[in-house]
Enzyme design. Structure first.
Site, short mmCIF file in Angstrom:
data_model
loop_
_atom_site.label_atom_id
_atom_site.label_comp_id
_atom_site.label_asym_id
_atom_site.label_seq_id
_atom_site.Cartn_x
_atom_site.Cartn_y
_atom_site.Cartn_z
N TRP A 102 0.73 -1.37 -0.25
CA TRP A 102 -0.34 -0.10 0.11
C TRP A 102 1.10 1.01 0.16
O TRP A 102 0.77 2.31 -0.91
CB TRP A 102 -1.44 0.28 1.43
CG TRP A 102 -2.23 -1.25 1.32
CD1 TRP A 102 -1.61 -2.60 1.94
CD2 TRP A 102 -3.03 -1.43 -0.14
NE1 TRP A 102 -2.76 -3.24 1.57
CE2 TRP A 102 -3.53 -2.68 -0.09
CE3 TRP A 102 -3.20 -0.75 -1.45
CZ2 TRP A 102 -4.75 -3.59 -0.24
CZ3 TRP A 102 -4.51 -1.23 -1.97
CH2 TRP A 102 -5.13 -2.43 -1.46
N ASP A 172 -1.55 6.72 6.24
CA ASP A 172 -2.13 6.61 5.85
C ASP A 172 -2.32 5.35 7.59
O ASP A 172 -1.82 4.44 7.57
CB ASP A 172 -1.53 5.27 4.47
CG ASP A 172 -3.01 4.15 4.35
OD1 ASP A 172 -3.73 4.10 5.09
OD2 ASP A 172 -2.78 3.38 3.20
N LYS A 196 -12.43 -1.47 8.18
CA LYS A 196 -11.53 -2.89 8.88
C LYS A 196 -12.11 -2.05 11.15
O LYS A 196 -12.50 -3.43 11.30
CB LYS A 196 -10.29 -2.12 9.07
CG LYS A 196 -9.36 -2.55 7.77
CD LYS A 196 -8.52 -2.37 6.90
CE LYS A 196 -8.04 -2.41 5.78
NZ LYS A 196 -8.10 -3.35 5.13
N1 PMP Z 1 -4.21 1.38 2.80
C1 PMP Z 1 -3.59 0.34 3.84
C2 PMP Z 1 -2.49 -0.11 5.00
C3 PMP Z 1 -4.64 -0.36 3.57
O1 PMP Z 1 -5.07 -1.75 4.30
C4 PMP Z 1 -5.72 -0.94 1.93
C5 PMP Z 1 -6.75 -1.56 1.90
N2 PMP Z 1 -7.01 -3.05 2.63
C6 PMP Z 1 -6.36 0.71 1.42
C7 PMP Z 1 -4.81 1.17 1.67
C8 PMP Z 1 -6.70 0.17 0.38
O2 PMP Z 1 -7.92 0.62 0.79
P1 PMP Z 1 -9.32 0.95 0.02
O3 PMP Z 1 -9.53 -0.06 -0.82
O4 PMP Z 1 -10.64 1.68 0.51
O5 PMP Z 1 -9.04 1.76 -1.29
#
Ligand code: PMP
Length: 359
Positions: A102, A172, A196
């Protein structure tokens, strides 16, 4: 069917009490005769819901008055570009620490709009640790410094927030918001997808220091400009009304439990139980550096793919589901977000012990 213990990484388990309230309110919210889903976002009922959600989140996280709280759409992934479009506005430069898939996606998206400096990366060891940060590698002219506080796939987290001087930290927090206490004043901006620790998918929370709003790049679409949403109380257009409503219920639930510091203690106890067992087991072992272990996502392996598959299958048959590790890591991953009861982890560890004894 009876409810299972759901170890999904996201969307993930929600508190049963919250689901029951949502069920109770499904056909008529209070005296309205309609579901929250059917309500105008401009109605006085809905206005109260979104205002309360914001107030409760401010209480839970002790968010100072000079920060705005926004409820946006597009997932945390949209923030990867929104952050850059809005904040990379003085020197057109930013610092990124690469601690997982991510963080890496956030970084490459930002690279479309300016010059990126990669301060450190743990890719050399499959992101199994949080790299030491050498201050001489920080770009003093960076417009912001981006970190991912908890790495959902690999199961690591920062136990200390870096000191970046006057360069604002952008975090994030998608997979660990509300799981442990953070001093908000250490951050310029925090973003997190709800699915989450907060509620259903569909809403992304952004907490942003006010002085960082209002200097977006000229090409920034109106919908991707924080100012648009800050000026309109997240009501520039239709917000994800039902998701925000369920978040409000989750915030109420957390306050009842005693707030973030109380839930942090429970999280430490839950994670501790699982890590202690992983450390003493002859069959299972954790995959990340001990000092950087996440409280939320716990990856582990047996070292034998067939045995992993057998474990996942038998776990599922016993009501412990969604334990398969991310495809890039393999093995197992138990995500034990705020809503996972202590009981769930206790029973799961018992199950692991029995499995180990039998195999
Ligand atoms: N950042 C992190 C740390 C994540 O765990 C996730 C999703 N698992 C995301 C970003 C992406 O999130 P989204 O699916 O809401 O775009």
């Amino acid at each position: 069917m009876e409810r299972v213990y759901n170890f999904s990484a996201g969307p993930s388990i929600l508190p049963e009490e919250v689901l029951k309230i949502a069920q109770r309110d499904m056909l008529s919210y209070g005296n309205t005769g309609m579901s929250v889903m059917e309500m105008s976002h401009r109605s006085k009922y809905y206005e109260e819901i979104i205002n309360t959600a914001e107030k409760l989140l401010r209480d839970l996280m002790s968010i100072p008055d000079n920060y705005k709280v926004l409820f946006l759409q597009g997932g945390a992934s949209s923030q990867f570009s929104m952050v850059a479009l809005n904040l990379m506005n003085k020197n057109n430069r930013a610092d990124y620490v690469i601690t997982g898939a991510w963080a890496s996606k956030a970084c490459s998206e930002a690279g479309r709009y300016g010059k990126i400096n990669i301060v450190a990366s743990s890719e050399d060891k499959t992101f199994s640790y949080i790299p030491e940060l050498d201050k001489s590698k920080f770009d003093p002219k960076a417009d912001y410094f981006h970190i991912t506080t908890n790495n959902t796939i690999y199961g690591t987290r920062y136990t200390e927030i870096p000191d970046t001087g006057s360069v604002p930290i952008v975090a994030d927090m998608s997979s660990n918001i509300l799981s442990e206490d953070y001093d908000i004043t250490k951050f310029g901006l925090i973003y997190a997808g709800a699915q989450k620790n907060m509620g259903p998918a569909g809403v992304t929370v952004v907490i942003i220091r006010e002085d960082l709003i209002g200097n977006a790049m000229g090409l920034t679409p109106k919908m991707l400009n924080y100012k648009t949403h800050a000026d309109n109380g997240s009501m520039f257009n239709t917000p994800p009304t039902y998701s925000i409503y369920v978040c409000k219920l989750v915030f109420e639930h957390l306050l009842k439990l005693g707030g973030v510091s109380a839930i942090q203690k429970i999280n430490e106890e839950k994670a501790g139980m699982l890590y202690n067992y992983l450390d003493e087991s002859d069959m299972f072992k954790g995959t990340v550096a001990k000092k950087d272990r996440s409280l939320m996502n716990i990856p582990f392996i047996t070292g034998d793919k067939e045995l992993d598959a057998k474990f996942i299958k038998e776990a599922e048959a016993n009501g412990f589901v969604n334990l398969k590790g991310h495809r890039s890591v393999g093995g197992m991953r138990a995500s034990i977000y705020n809503a996972m009861p202590i009981e769930g982890v206790k029973k799961f560890v018992e199950f692991m012990k029995t499995f180990e004894a039998k195999n």
